[in-house]
Enzyme design. Structure first.
Site, mmCIF file in Angstrom:
data_model
loop_
_atom_site.group_PDB
_atom_site.id
_atom_site.type_symbol
_atom_site.label_atom_id
_atom_site.label_comp_id
_atom_site.label_asym_id
_atom_site.label_seq_id
_atom_site.Cartn_x
_atom_site.Cartn_y
_atom_site.Cartn_z
ATOM 1 N N ASP A 72 59.624 82.302 65.362
ATOM 2 C CA ASP A 72 58.996 82.186 64.049
ATOM 3 C C ASP A 72 59.952 82.773 63.018
ATOM 4 O O ASP A 72 60.430 83.915 63.178
ATOM 5 C CB ASP A 72 57.661 82.929 64.025
ATOM 6 C CG ASP A 72 56.871 82.619 62.766
ATOM 7 O OD1 ASP A 72 56.152 81.612 62.753
ATOM 8 O OD2 ASP A 72 57.002 83.397 61.794
ATOM 9 N N HIS A 78 59.987 74.339 47.978
ATOM 10 C CA HIS A 78 59.778 73.758 49.300
ATOM 11 C C HIS A 78 60.945 72.892 49.753
ATOM 12 O O HIS A 78 61.173 72.748 50.966
ATOM 13 C CB HIS A 78 58.481 72.946 49.307
ATOM 14 C CG HIS A 78 57.251 73.799 49.260
ATOM 15 N ND1 HIS A 78 56.696 74.366 50.381
ATOM 16 C CD2 HIS A 78 56.477 74.210 48.212
ATOM 17 C CE1 HIS A 78 55.627 75.071 50.056
ATOM 18 N NE2 HIS A 78 55.463 74.988 48.735
ATOM 19 N N ASP A 103 62.582 73.269 53.308
ATOM 20 C CA ASP A 103 62.795 72.175 54.259
ATOM 21 C C ASP A 103 64.226 72.177 54.785
ATOM 22 O O ASP A 103 64.465 71.897 55.973
ATOM 23 C CB ASP A 103 62.486 70.832 53.591
ATOM 24 C CG ASP A 103 60.992 70.651 53.306
ATOM 25 O OD1 ASP A 103 60.195 71.447 53.842
ATOM 26 O OD2 ASP A 103 60.645 69.722 52.542
ATOM 27 N N ASN A 114 60.027 79.686 50.354
ATOM 28 C CA ASN A 114 59.338 78.615 49.624
ATOM 29 C C ASN A 114 58.920 79.050 48.227
ATOM 30 O O ASN A 114 59.073 78.309 47.248
ATOM 31 C CB ASN A 114 58.101 78.163 50.405
ATOM 32 C CG ASN A 114 58.458 77.266 51.576
ATOM 33 O OD1 ASN A 114 59.463 76.565 51.545
ATOM 34 N ND2 ASN A 114 57.627 77.288 52.616
ATOM 35 N N GLU A 126 56.858 77.168 60.209
ATOM 36 C CA GLU A 126 58.171 77.727 60.533
ATOM 37 C C GLU A 126 58.254 78.193 61.986
ATOM 38 O O GLU A 126 59.094 79.028 62.329
ATOM 39 C CB GLU A 126 58.485 78.899 59.587
ATOM 40 C CG GLU A 126 57.560 80.094 59.721
ATOM 41 C CD GLU A 126 56.329 80.027 58.825
ATOM 42 O OE1 GLU A 126 55.802 81.086 58.467
ATOM 43 O OE2 GLU A 126 55.901 78.899 58.481
#
Length: 263
Positions: free
Chosen positions: A142, A155, A159, A150, A185
């Site tokens: 994680d 975002h 990405d 973000n 994530e």
């Protein structure tokens, strides 16, 4: 340090061969002494002793031959057979995966396998590896503080970070490992035929590789880290229980301060 059975058998084999060599060398020295000894009684005594040495050499060589044929060769053959089964099973799993709908099993953002593929593959691997009695490792990763990425950079940058991590995982894993994005994530890696020690070292290499990555966002160079939870299947628990155990280790890594591996 514990040796594998094949290694122990090899050491015994070498010891017997060395012993036969030493006895032969001793017999050769004795033979040289007989050639220069003028005392007939002494020569006869040495010849009798030499016969015993040659008999002992024959026994040692016969023992080495017996040990090699009936112990070492079956171990080597057994390992080769197990590797063949593993390769055949991997080919079978790959062939079956290709028959499923690609879009339904692939994460659209990263191109990795998705959670559905991961769940099916994990169950299938456990079923197959229960049969051949080999270990299966599981790694849950994680990204640390990903929400801040973000919120701060948008975002689109987030990405890019996910795609970069996905590329890192694909580059460091083996062809028969299952690498998937579980959502958000969070990522997972199923590592067949890997025990706890190898899994820990493997996970640590991945953790360091992610920490050393850089993702450019305009003039900003982003550095990210990941927390990792590990588990090795106990051959009894279900796929769900196995996943939950690795997931608990992930939360323990988060609790201990992130950017670490817990097993």
């Amino acid at each position: 340090m514990r040796f594998h059975k094949a290694e122990s058998a090899f050491f015994v084999f070498i010891f017997v061969i060395l012993a036969a060599g030493l006895v032969t060398l001793h017999a050769y020295g004795l033979l040289q002494g007989i050639a220069t000894d003028l005392d007939t009684a002494s020569r006869i005594e040495k010849i009798v002793y030499l016969n015993k040495l040659l008999f002992a050499t024959g026994v040692l060589l016969a023992t080495a031959l017996f040990f090699g044929v009936f112990f070492i060769y079956p171990m080597i053959r057994g390992q080769a057979t197990e590797e063949g089964k593993l390769r055949a099973m991997t080919v079978s799993l790959s062939a079956r995966s290709e028959t499923l709908e690609h879009a339904a099993l692939t994460d659209g953002l990263t191109g990795m396998q998705n959670r559905r593929y991961f769940d099916d593959a994990l169950k299938e691997y456990l079923e197959e590896f229960r049969r051949i009695e080999k270990p299966v490792g599981l790694m849950i990763l994680d990204l640390d503080h990903f929400k801040q990425v973000n919120d701060t950079h948008g975002h689109d940058v987030g990405d890019e970070v996910l795609r970069a991590v996905a590329g890192c995982l694909r580059g460091m894993t083996r062809y028969h490992d299952v690498v998937a994005r579980l959502g958000g994530e969070e990522f997972a890696v199923v590592t067949p035929n890997m025990d706890a020690e190898l899994l820990s070292k493997f996970a640590e290499r991945i953790r360091k590789a992610v920490a050393n990555m850089s993702v450019l966002s305009g003039n900003v160079r982003l550095k990210i880290t990941t927390s990792v939870g590990l588990a090795v299947w106990d051959r009894k628990e279900t796929a769900e229980d196995f996943y939950r155990r690795a997931d608990r280790q992930l939360y323990e890594a988060k609790r201990q301060g992130r950017n670490r591996v817990c097993a």
